[in-house]
Design a protein around this motif. Structure first.
Motif, PDB file in Angstrom:
ATOM      1  N   ALA A   4      -5.104   8.505   0.357  1.00  0.00           N
ATOM      2  CA  ALA A   4      -5.812   7.464   1.101  1.00  0.00           C
ATOM      3  C   ALA A   4      -6.948   6.872   0.267  1.00  0.00           C
ATOM      4  N   VAL A   5      -7.710   7.713  -0.427  1.00  0.00           N
ATOM      5  CA  VAL A   5      -8.808   7.219  -1.257  1.00  0.00           C
ATOM      6  C   VAL A   5      -8.255   6.391  -2.411  1.00  0.00           C
ATOM      7  N   ASN A   6      -7.197   6.889  -3.044  1.00  0.00           N
ATOM      8  CA  ASN A   6      -6.577   6.141  -4.146  1.00  0.00           C
ATOM      9  C   ASN A   6      -6.062   4.783  -3.676  1.00  0.00           C
ATOM     10  N   ALA A   7      -5.421   4.771  -2.520  1.00  0.00           N
ATOM     11  CA  ALA A   7      -4.905   3.511  -1.973  1.00  0.00           C
ATOM     12  C   ALA A   7      -6.051   2.566  -1.637  1.00  0.00           C
ATOM     13  N   LEU A   8      -7.139   3.090  -1.087  1.00  0.00           N
ATOM     14  CA  LEU A   8      -8.299   2.270  -0.760  1.00  0.00           C
ATOM     15  C   LEU A   8      -8.922   1.673  -2.022  1.00  0.00           C
ATOM     16  N   VAL A   9      -9.058   2.478  -3.076  1.00  0.00           N
ATOM     17  CA  VAL A   9      -9.608   1.981  -4.339  1.00  0.00           C
ATOM     18  C   VAL A   9      -8.695   0.903  -4.912  1.00  0.00           C
ATOM     19  N   PHE A  10      -7.396   1.137  -4.877  1.00  0.00           N
ATOM     20  CA  PHE A  10      -6.420   0.161  -5.374  1.00  0.00           C
ATOM     21  C   PHE A  10      -6.542  -1.158  -4.615  1.00  0.00           C
TER      22      PHE A  10
END
Length: 176
Positions: A4-10
């Motif tokens: 979720a954090v990776n997707a949000l940063v992306f």
């Protein structure tokens, strides 16, 4: 890091790139970086133009961020991936749809793509680095607002086919 954090940063990077692209286009490319960008506002001969050096620079930054992120500086790899995704969308919409730099023969007749197409053509209606409109690449203000802004900047209506909202645009317009 979580998915979720990776997707949000992306996704935040992907969205933020439009803001960065607007700023860079208006203040760098149409400012002190005009030497490279001028080629994009002139007729192109061949596959490449000096303006393509901006894509090389931004790709280099994205590659460096991905490398740093995979070497342990998380989540920089996702920032680099968001930049890369934005570059791909730019390639499809700007180089393909608007400027026909690859065999993409679709001319949008309505909706978002038509507005994006017309906004970029209106940006190219001005052949110098000053008094242009619509500096974004994937966001396009309403055509009526851009037409009004061009009139204000030029103190009178421009007689450009690409400024008529009801008329369709042609590949010749996009070649500018």
């Amino acid at each position: 890091m979580s998915i979720a954090v990776n997707a949000l940063v992306f996704l935040a990077t992907l969205a933020g790139m439009e803001l960065f692209a607007w700023f860079a286009h208006k203040h760098i490319m149409h400012g002190w970086g005009w030497g490279w960008h001028r080629s994009h506002h002139e007729p192109r001969s061949g596959w490449f133009e000096k303006n393509d050096l901006y894509a090389v620079v931004f790709a280099g930054v994205a590659i460096a961020l991905i490398a740093l992120g995979t070497a342990g500086w998380h989540p920089l790899e996702w920032v680099g991936a968001g930049m890369t995704a934005y570059g791909f969308l730019y390639f499809v919409a700007h180089d393909g749809l608007v400027h026909r730099r690859w065999p993409f023969r679709y001319v949008p007749r309505r909706g978002y793509l038509k507005r994006l197409y017309q906004a970029h053509l209106m940006h190219h209606a001005v052949h110098d680095r000053q008094r242009c409109v619509s500096y974004g690449f994937l966001y396009a203000p309403p055509v009526s607002a851009l037409r009004r802004q061009l009139r204000e900047l030029h103190e009178g209506p421009l007689k450009s086919a690409s400024l008529n909202e009801d008329e369709s645009t042609t590949p010749a317009d996009a070649a500018r």
